[in-house]
Write an enzyme that holds these catalytic residues in place. Structure first.
Site, mmCIF file in Angstrom:
data_model
loop_
_atom_site.group_PDB
_atom_site.id
_atom_site.type_symbol
_atom_site.label_atom_id
_atom_site.label_comp_id
_atom_site.label_asym_id
_atom_site.label_seq_id
_atom_site.Cartn_x
_atom_site.Cartn_y
_atom_site.Cartn_z
ATOM 1 N N GLU A 1 -8.921 2.518 -2.056
ATOM 2 C CA GLU A 1 -9.426 2.360 -1.027
ATOM 3 C C GLU A 1 -10.172 3.051 -0.231
ATOM 4 O O GLU A 1 -9.519 4.225 -0.295
ATOM 5 C CB GLU A 1 -8.784 1.122 0.529
ATOM 6 C CG GLU A 1 -9.343 1.167 1.847
ATOM 7 C CD GLU A 1 -8.585 0.270 2.515
ATOM 8 O OE1 GLU A 1 -7.358 -0.091 2.393
ATOM 9 O OE2 GLU A 1 -8.874 0.559 3.815
ATOM 10 N N TYR B 1 -2.742 11.725 6.680
ATOM 11 C CA TYR B 1 -2.826 10.520 7.197
ATOM 12 C C TYR B 1 -1.767 8.984 6.288
ATOM 13 O O TYR B 1 -1.834 9.772 4.734
ATOM 14 C CB TYR B 1 -4.575 10.008 6.579
ATOM 15 C CG TYR B 1 -4.717 8.386 6.779
ATOM 16 C CD1 TYR B 1 -4.512 7.562 5.257
ATOM 17 C CD2 TYR B 1 -4.752 7.352 7.817
ATOM 18 C CE1 TYR B 1 -4.708 6.026 5.428
ATOM 19 C CE2 TYR B 1 -4.533 5.879 7.720
ATOM 20 C CZ TYR B 1 -4.594 5.523 6.692
ATOM 21 O OH TYR B 1 -4.291 3.988 6.742
ATOM 22 N N TRP C 1 -11.579 11.457 9.284
ATOM 23 C CA TRP C 1 -9.838 11.813 9.120
ATOM 24 C C TRP C 1 -9.473 10.220 7.972
ATOM 25 O O TRP C 1 -9.523 9.410 8.092
ATOM 26 C CB TRP C 1 -9.470 11.228 10.191
ATOM 27 C CG TRP C 1 -7.818 11.433 10.670
ATOM 28 C CD1 TRP C 1 -6.686 12.100 10.583
ATOM 29 C CD2 TRP C 1 -7.118 9.661 11.045
ATOM 30 N NE1 TRP C 1 -6.136 11.024 10.361
ATOM 31 C CE2 TRP C 1 -5.779 9.437 10.873
ATOM 32 C CE3 TRP C 1 -8.280 8.083 11.511
ATOM 33 C CZ2 TRP C 1 -5.422 8.601 10.690
ATOM 34 C CZ3 TRP C 1 -7.365 7.633 11.301
ATOM 35 C CH2 TRP C 1 -6.193 8.094 11.259
ATOM 36 N N ARG D 1 -13.500 -5.330 3.621
ATOM 37 C CA ARG D 1 -12.387 -5.152 3.784
ATOM 38 C C ARG D 1 -12.314 -5.520 5.553
ATOM 39 O O ARG D 1 -11.820 -5.061 6.867
ATOM 40 C CB ARG D 1 -11.708 -3.869 4.036
ATOM 41 C CG ARG D 1 -11.888 -4.022 2.859
ATOM 42 C CD ARG D 1 -10.299 -3.869 2.339
ATOM 43 N NE ARG D 1 -9.653 -2.540 2.993
ATOM 44 C CZ ARG D 1 -7.987 -3.280 4.470
ATOM 45 N NH1 ARG D 1 -8.144 -4.117 4.988
ATOM 46 N NH2 ARG D 1 -7.302 -1.800 5.159
ATOM 47 N N ASP E 1 -5.220 3.900 -0.134
ATOM 48 C CA ASP E 1 -6.338 4.220 1.309
ATOM 49 C C ASP E 1 -6.933 5.516 0.891
ATOM 50 O O ASP E 1 -6.095 6.839 1.273
ATOM 51 C CB ASP E 1 -5.583 3.593 1.735
ATOM 52 C CG ASP E 1 -6.861 3.885 2.887
ATOM 53 O OD1 ASP E 1 -6.418 3.167 4.069
ATOM 54 O OD2 ASP E 1 -8.010 4.208 2.868
ATOM 55 N N GLU F 1 -4.240 -7.941 5.127
ATOM 56 C CA GLU F 1 -3.497 -6.777 5.352
ATOM 57 C C GLU F 1 -2.744 -6.960 6.380
ATOM 58 O O GLU F 1 -3.711 -7.897 7.315
ATOM 59 C CB GLU F 1 -4.376 -5.445 5.649
ATOM 60 C CG GLU F 1 -3.467 -4.002 6.045
ATOM 61 C CD GLU F 1 -4.402 -2.780 6.790
ATOM 62 O OE1 GLU F 1 -5.330 -3.181 6.755
ATOM 63 O OE2 GLU F 1 -3.615 -1.442 6.780
ATOM 64 N N GLU G 1 -13.273 -1.286 6.561
ATOM 65 C CA GLU G 1 -12.882 -1.548 7.630
ATOM 66 C C GLU G 1 -13.611 -1.000 8.969
ATOM 67 O O GLU G 1 -13.700 -1.125 10.411
ATOM 68 C CB GLU G 1 -11.302 -0.917 7.742
ATOM 69 C CG GLU G 1 -11.712 0.290 7.514
ATOM 70 C CD GLU G 1 -9.972 0.919 7.294
ATOM 71 O OE1 GLU G 1 -9.396 0.410 6.783
ATOM 72 O OE2 GLU G 1 -9.325 2.051 8.016
ATOM 73 N N ARG H 1 0.643 -1.330 0.383
ATOM 74 C CA ARG H 1 -0.265 -0.030 -0.681
ATOM 75 C C ARG H 1 1.155 1.170 0.120
ATOM 76 O O ARG H 1 2.010 1.228 0.894
ATOM 77 C CB ARG H 1 -0.953 -0.177 1.350
ATOM 78 C CG ARG H 1 -1.788 0.763 1.326
ATOM 79 C CD ARG H 1 -2.791 0.760 2.350
ATOM 80 N NE ARG H 1 -2.462 2.087 3.253
ATOM 81 C CZ ARG H 1 -2.719 2.790 4.688
ATOM 82 N NH1 ARG H 1 -3.870 2.504 4.838
ATOM 83 N NH2 ARG H 1 -1.924 3.630 5.177
ATOM 84 N N HIS I 1 -9.334 6.829 2.761
ATOM 85 C CA HIS I 1 -9.325 7.304 4.026
ATOM 86 C C HIS I 1 -11.001 7.809 4.022
ATOM 87 O O HIS I 1 -10.510 9.199 4.704
ATOM 88 C CB HIS I 1 -8.036 7.697 4.717
ATOM 89 C CG HIS I 1 -8.037 7.360 5.828
ATOM 90 N ND1 HIS I 1 -8.777 7.687 6.968
ATOM 91 C CD2 HIS I 1 -7.342 6.167 6.008
ATOM 92 C CE1 HIS I 1 -8.229 7.279 8.008
ATOM 93 N NE2 HIS I 1 -8.207 5.672 7.827
HETATM 94 C C1 GCO Z 1 -5.570 0.375 7.139
HETATM 95 C C2 GCO Z 1 -6.669 1.338 7.582
HETATM 96 C C3 GCO Z 1 -6.107 1.781 9.076
HETATM 97 C C4 GCO Z 1 -6.705 2.948 9.831
HETATM 98 C C5 GCO Z 1 -6.655 2.478 11.612
HETATM 99 C C6 GCO Z 1 -7.517 3.261 13.086
HETATM 100 O O1 GCO Z 1 -5.830 0.152 5.964
HETATM 101 O O2 GCO Z 1 -5.011 -0.294 7.590
HETATM 102 O O3 GCO Z 1 -7.145 2.430 7.003
HETATM 103 O O4 GCO Z 1 -4.725 2.910 8.963
HETATM 104 O O5 GCO Z 1 -6.606 4.175 9.596
HETATM 105 O O6 GCO Z 1 -6.535 1.486 12.081
HETATM 106 O O7 GCO Z 1 -7.364 2.624 13.241
HETATM 107 MG MG MG Z 2 -8.032 1.751 5.138
#
Ligand code: GCO
Ligand code: MG
Length: 405
Positions: free
Chosen positions: A239, A161, A405, A286, A213, A342, A265, A149, A215
């Site tokens: 992602e 991030y 975020w 995810r 990602d 991951e 996630e 990634r 995010h």
């Molecule tokens: C990822 C996730 C993480 C999250 C984190 C939050 O794809 O691994 O986006 O980076 O931001 O797990 O606690």
């Molecule tokens: Mg993520």
């Protein structure tokens, strides 16, 4: 005589970062371990387990895993959500661990046995600019990863991030009272992403799987524009292009691009994501095994997803403990539409507390054949690392408006 749950204990420990461990001990002395870590809200799950769930489990038959899942899900009335489902997930993982240990077999054999010999994994690479990112990706490739990634800096921003400055590994949860604040700039990101990722692909060649990602930060128009611009990069997946709760809005993104999409996630149950799957608005789901109610529920999500040719690519950051990675790999070995795991990696102190038998080799993972999940927890070591309050950051636009975020 049935093997009964005799004791339910919650361990909060902080080797490099905070983790919550559930320990279930049976009447015949078998110990099962579960992961109850929810980044930034660890103590909420610890209390949910210690003060509410634990007392109701003592005396129950440890091998009635599905019944206990239903008891904890339907019996609480106030169902779903990250805290509830992380608590249920921890119990579920611990009970599968106990069952495997009691029968002397690894959990993947209880799930129907291996459908593959190994599980593709991906890890994180970060770089503030293209040269730094190339170095980080190449370092991961040198470690044997076949999928990486890539996260990068954005001109004009000092914190982004997923990106560290220098060699330190990225740990989003900042210790102290209250979340750190980061500034975000979507237009600057949208200008930077195609440039960086195209340059990265040109450098690494066609074979290395690249993931990115977004995010949760884009709207459907921005997401469609980004995904289409990245088609020549041939991403394994893009992602979290939009906030996950806006599932129906993904239709607009899907219509604009062939870049594979991954979301999930932040989901906690199948009820959060079944439209996403049944309308095939994503290519990968995810959901993290510990956040989605455990092995029992992740299997149901993946079975549903298989019908729609959606594959599993479970969340596996540093804030999901090795217990969860192990559990996810047992599911991964025994589930046909499980695609990739991951593995962000852990801080140096984590292995003092968690000893895992899963192994990494040549870009792939295997859960191993130890009975149960194959992870032990050193409680004395855990006691050496007391909890430290930590928060995930928040993000605001340049004008101060709150962002995802
Ligand atoms: C990822 C996730 C993480 C999250 C984190 C939050 O794809 O691994 O986006 O980076 O931001 O797990 O606690
Ligand atoms: Mg993520």
């Amino acid at each position: 005589m049935s093997q009964l749950i005799d004791a339910v204990d919650v361990i909060v420990t902080s080797p490099s970062r905070n983790y919550v461990v559930l320990k279930i001990t049976t009447s015949d002395g078998v110990v099962g371990w579960g992961d109850a870590t929810l980044n930034g809200r660890e103590l909420a799950v610890a209390s949910y387990l210690r003060d509410h769930v634990g007392p109701t489990l003592v005396g129950k038959a440890a091998d009635r895993i599905e019944d206990i899942w239903q008891y904890l899900y339907r019996g609480v009335y106030w169902r779903r959500g990250p805290v509830t489902m992380a608590a249920i997930g921890a119990v579920d993982l611990a009970l599968w661990d106990i069952l495997g240990k009691t029968l002397g077999v690894p959990v993947h054999r209880l799930l129907g046995g291996a459908v593959r010999d190994r599980i593709l994994s991906y890890t994180h690479a970060t770089g503030w600019d293209l040269p730094e990112l190339i170095d980080s990706v190449e370092a991961r490739r040198d470690q044997g990863f076949r999928a990486v990634r890539a996260q990068f800096g954005v001109p004009g921003l000092d914190k982004v991030y997923g990106v560290t400055r220098g060699a330190a590994s990225y740990e989003p949860a900042g210790r102290g009272v209250g979340p750190a604040e980061e500034t975000w700039d979507t237009p600057a990101y949208l200008r930077q992403a195609p440039t960086i990722l195209t340059g990265l692909r040109e450098h690494v060649g066609p074979d290395l799987h690249l993931l990115h990602d977004a995010h949760h930060r884009l709207n459907p128009t921005e997401a469609g524009r980004l995904a289409r611009s990245l088609e020549p990069v041939d991403l394994y997946w893009l992602e979290d292009v939009i906030p996950a709760e806006n599932q129906h809005l993904l239709r607009a993104v899907r219509d604009k691009t062939t870049t594979p999409l991954a979301i999930g996630e932040v989901f906690n149950t199948i009820w959060d994501c079944h439209e996403l799957i049944s309308e095939r608005l994503v290519d990968y789901i995810r959901t993290a095994v510990s956040h989605v109610g455990g092995i029992s529920h992740l299997r149901k999500i993946l079975a549903f997803a298989e019908v729609y040719q959606v594959k599993g690519g479970p969340h596996g950051p540093s804030d999901v403990s090795p217990i969860s990675i192990a559990a996810s790999l047992h599911v991964g070995l025994a589930t046909t539409n499980f695609a990739i795991q991951e593995l962000m990696g852990y801080g140096p102190l984590v292995s003092e507390v968690f000893q895992a038998s899963y192994r990494f080799d040549d870009g792939y993972l295997h859960p191993g054949d130890a009975p149960g999940l194959g992870v032990t927890v050193d409680e004395q070591a855990a006691a050496r690392f007391p909890y430290e309050q930590a928060y995930l950051p928040i993000a605001r636009d340049r004008d101060g408006t709150m962002k995802d975020w």
